[in-house]
Scaffold this motif. Structure first.
Motif, PDB file in Angstrom:
ATOM      1  N   THR A 186      55.735  73.097  58.543  1.00  0.00           N
ATOM      2  CA  THR A 186      54.962  71.952  58.423  1.00  0.00           C
ATOM      3  C   THR A 186      55.655  70.685  58.185  1.00  0.00           C
ATOM      4  O   THR A 186      56.287  70.761  57.154  1.00  0.00           O
TER       5      THR A 186
ATOM      6  N   GLN B  30      44.943  76.176  53.693  1.00  0.00           N
ATOM      7  CA  GLN B  30      44.631  75.258  52.564  1.00  0.00           C
ATOM      8  C   GLN B  30      43.237  75.108  52.161  1.00  0.00           C
ATOM      9  O   GLN B  30      42.984  74.611  50.968  1.00  0.00           O
ATOM     10  N   LEU B  31      42.396  75.181  53.200  1.00  0.00           N
ATOM     11  CA  LEU B  31      41.027  74.871  52.895  1.00  0.00           C
ATOM     12  C   LEU B  31      40.108  75.968  53.640  1.00  0.00           C
ATOM     13  O   LEU B  31      40.623  76.573  54.610  1.00  0.00           O
TER      14      LEU B  31
ATOM     15  N   TYR C  24      53.305  82.228  57.021  1.00  0.00           N
ATOM     16  CA  TYR C  24      54.062  80.775  56.756  1.00  0.00           C
ATOM     17  C   TYR C  24      55.587  81.035  57.281  1.00  0.00           C
ATOM     18  O   TYR C  24      56.428  80.005  57.306  1.00  0.00           O
TER      19      TYR C  24
ATOM     20  N   THR D 174      43.991  65.795  59.323  1.00  0.00           N
ATOM     21  CA  THR D 174      44.650  66.278  58.370  1.00  0.00           C
ATOM     22  C   THR D 174      43.902  67.738  57.837  1.00  0.00           C
ATOM     23  O   THR D 174      44.221  68.671  57.655  1.00  0.00           O
TER      24      THR D 174
ATOM     25  N   ASN E   5      52.810  63.122  53.930  1.00  0.00           N
ATOM     26  CA  ASN E   5      53.548  62.553  52.812  1.00  0.00           C
ATOM     27  C   ASN E   5      55.099  63.097  52.425  1.00  0.00           C
ATOM     28  O   ASN E   5      55.494  62.920  51.352  1.00  0.00           O
ATOM     29  N   CYS E   6      55.377  63.886  53.620  1.00  0.00           N
ATOM     30  CA  CYS E   6      56.849  64.454  53.228  1.00  0.00           C
ATOM     31  C   CYS E   6      56.749  65.591  52.510  1.00  0.00           C
ATOM     32  O   CYS E   6      57.296  66.765  52.799  1.00  0.00           O
ATOM     33  N   GLY E   7      56.461  65.334  51.017  1.00  0.00           N
ATOM     34  CA  GLY E   7      56.395  66.585  50.113  1.00  0.00           C
ATOM     35  C   GLY E   7      58.118  66.879  49.766  1.00  0.00           C
ATOM     36  O   GLY E   7      58.225  68.082  49.591  1.00  0.00           O
TER      37      GLY E   7
ATOM     38  N   THR F 246      46.474  75.986  57.895  1.00  0.00           N
ATOM     39  CA  THR F 246      47.558  76.580  57.117  1.00  0.00           C
ATOM     40  C   THR F 246      47.229  77.188  55.917  1.00  0.00           C
ATOM     41  O   THR F 246      47.890  77.431  54.995  1.00  0.00           O
TER      42      THR F 246
ATOM     43  N   ILE G 115      44.395  70.768  60.007  1.00  0.00           N
ATOM     44  CA  ILE G 115      45.610  71.162  59.662  1.00  0.00           C
ATOM     45  C   ILE G 115      45.527  72.064  58.334  1.00  0.00           C
ATOM     46  O   ILE G 115      46.079  73.182  58.511  1.00  0.00           O
ATOM     47  N   ASN G 116      44.992  71.391  57.432  1.00  0.00           N
ATOM     48  CA  ASN G 116      44.694  72.196  56.303  1.00  0.00           C
ATOM     49  C   ASN G 116      44.159  73.383  56.257  1.00  0.00           C
ATOM     50  O   ASN G 116      44.110  74.461  55.681  1.00  0.00           O
TER      51      ASN G 116
ATOM     52  N   LEU H   7      54.349  67.324  56.632  1.00  0.00           N
ATOM     53  CA  LEU H   7      53.156  66.651  56.064  1.00  0.00           C
ATOM     54  C   LEU H   7      53.398  65.311  56.124  1.00  0.00           C
ATOM     55  O   LEU H   7      54.543  64.682  56.165  1.00  0.00           O
TER      56      LEU H   7
END
Ligand SMILES: Nc1ncnc2c1ncn2[C@@H]1O[C@H](COP(=O)(O)OP(=O)(O)O)[C@@H](O)[C@H]1O
Ligand SMILES: [Mg+2]
Lengths: 227, 283
Positions: free
Chosen positions: B81, B54-55, B76, B45, B85-87, B52, B48-49, B83
């Protein structure tokens, strides 16, 4: 612009299906209405209850709602999916704030229907509600940015909101509290709602709160970046 | 940039004291399903972060040739994506969830019905997300990811916790997407999934890449004890090492018509992982 509209629409639908946040939005207008109706035809009672509950509404509801929305989106990962769809954090925060302020103003209108307002007083009342909604939303966003989940956000938002909401009311019974209350925006908002007079101190307190909260929000935002 | 969608070069990342990624170098080609296989906590993960935006990370990470530190709206718009946890918005209906993202991507709203049909959620438009099963949520998440026809899709453990039937429906969708030329970056801790679905994989263990390439090639390469699995006409099972000593045994079986089946037995990805790291893949 399209994105903001989309987020606003989503938030309206979402909040309408969210019973706790509906309650928060409607509780103060409802209680005020019940009190006034229960007290019967005594004219001056609405003059007492309406500004009191309106000030509570304008300070508590936006703090609770905005911190709740932001922290829930973080907890559930929905904020992350918005950002990965290309929504900028700033755009998101503005859209959410707009929703909370609009919702507070809309539900706050109920107070105008309950009291006997002159036109001038009604305008000032609405201005006070707007000022309160904006400042409280800023506080709510600060809390939301700091909290990882809804429980943590509520843990801060509820006490902060209650203190700000109760200070002006308690100030009516105790002069020391009243003097403290004068220094808070909710105290000044309550004043403006009661008698509709704008003072220099009022403008100073509201302005100072606005600047301080904007600075705080910017610092927190730079630090945490909605993660 | 040729046809490399993703390029990681010696990517590192630490959380406090903990070095979570220890120099990852890999690339993903256009149109392939690339698998990142590793147990939970391996850093999938996190990768992936990073990809994308995010990190932040050490080393160089590029997506469509653009540095991951500079990811903006155009990237984007070209990626989708799913995720872990679906989001998704629980209190909104399926269609409302998709409509929101269609508006954000400025995709025409008729796509909402199309993608719902594509993932097999016809008739669920008005259903609240919180009433959906896990598999349906996962499919809705996939529907949202493909709404704007992205070139590259990240899928973070899309089938973990799903029953085999639902998982294979998701696999079928992934194959369909790949045939249309979409590139898929998949993370999983399921070795069968990685073996069957992915053109190439990277095996990740505690932030280190322990193997990289085609799944079958990885298995062959790490096949230390080449063995032959033999079943005789009597139903007797023999496991013989692939050495000259056994040539006569096999020849004898063949001559006497006793040989029913003979298979080489390469280790599967789980065995490879175990032999490379001393750890089980699926705990
Ligand atoms: N935000 C974070 N802060 C601290 N540690 C983290 C954070 N995110 C992930 N980690 C750590 O990084 C390691 C890899 O996590 P992750 O990439 O989520 O693994 P995977 O997705 O492969 O299960 C884990 O040990 C996890 O504890
Ligand atoms: Mg993970």
């Amino acid at each position: 612009m399209k994105t903001s509209t989309a987020i606003l629409t989503k938030q309206c639908k979402d909040s309408l299906h969210n019973f706790p946040s509906l309650m928060i939005m409607l509780i103060y207008p409802s209680v005020a209405w019940i009190m006034i109706t229960a007290m019967g035809s005594e004219e001056d009672m609405s003059g007492f209850f309406v500004p009191m509950f309106a000030a509570m509404h304008g300070s508590f509801a936006p703090i609770a709602i905005s911190s709740n929305i932001l922290s829930e989106e973080k907890e559930k990962g929905t904020l992350r999916s918005l950002i990965m769809a290309g929504v900028s954090s700033v755009n998101y925060l503005i859209s959410i704030s707009l929703f909370v302020i609009l919702a507070t103003m809309l539900t706050g209108c109920a107070f105008l229907l309950m009291g006997a307002f002159t036109r001038d007083h009604a305008v000032k009342f609405a201005a006070a509600m707007l000022a309160g909604a904006v400042l409280s939303t800023l506080i709510g966003l600060c809390i939301g940015i700091c909290s990882k989940n809804v429980t943590a956000a509520n843990g801060i938002a509820v006490p902060v909101g209650l203190v700000l909401a109760l200070l002006p009311m308690l100030g009516r019974f105790n002069s020391t509290i009243d003097r403290v209350g004068e220094l808070t925006y909710s105290g000044q908002m309550s004043r403006l709602m009661q008698d509709g007079t704008i003072t220099v101190q009022m403008m100073a307190v509201l302005g100072a709160h606005f600047i301080a909260l904007c600075v705080l929000l910017t610092l927190l935002f730079k630090h945490d970046k909605l993660k | 940039m040729d046809n490399k969608m993703i390029e990681l070069n010696n990517v590192t990342r630490r959380f406090g004291e903990k070095q979570v990624l220890k120099g990852i170098t890999l690339h993903v080609n256009k149109g392939e399903i690339f698998g990142l296989l590793g147990p939970s906590g391996a850093g999938k993960t996190t990768i992936i972060n990073i990809l994308t935006g995010q990190l932040s990370c050490g080393g160089s990470a590029r997506i469509f040739g653009i540095s991951c530190e500079k990811i903006g709206r155009e990237v984007y718009r070209r990626t989708g994506t799913v995720l872990d946890n679906c989001g998704l918005y629980d209190r909104l209906s399926c269609a409302d969830n998709l409509r929101l993202f269609a508006q954000i991507h400025q995709t025409p709203l008729f796509r909402v019905g199309e993608v719902l049909h594509q993932v097999g959620l016809d008739g669920c438009e008005g259903k609240k997300v919180k009433t959906l099963s896990k598999g349906m949520k996962q499919r809705l998440g996939l529907a949202r990811a493909i709404l704007h026809n992205p070139e590259l899709i990240f899928m973070d453990e899309p089938t973990s916790g799903l029953d085999p039937a639902t998982a294979s429906e998701i696999h079928a969708l992934m194959n369909e997407l790949r045939h249309k030329g979409t590139t898929i970056f998949l993370t999983t801790h399921n070795m069968d999934e990685a073996y069957r679905m992915c053109g190439r994989i990277a095996l990740l263990s505690e932030g280190k890449m322990v193997a990289y390439g085609e799944p079958a090639a990885i298995c062959r390469q790490h096949c230390r004890t080449a063995a032959l699995n033999i079943v005789t006409a009597d139903g007797e099972k023999l496991l013989l090492s692939n050495s000259p000593d056994h040539a006569d045994v096999i020849a004898g079986l063949m001559r006497s018509g006793q040989l029913r089946s003979i298979h080489s037995c390469e280790p599967d990805l789980g065995t490879v992982f175990l032999s490379l790291t001393g750890k089980e893949l699926d705990q």
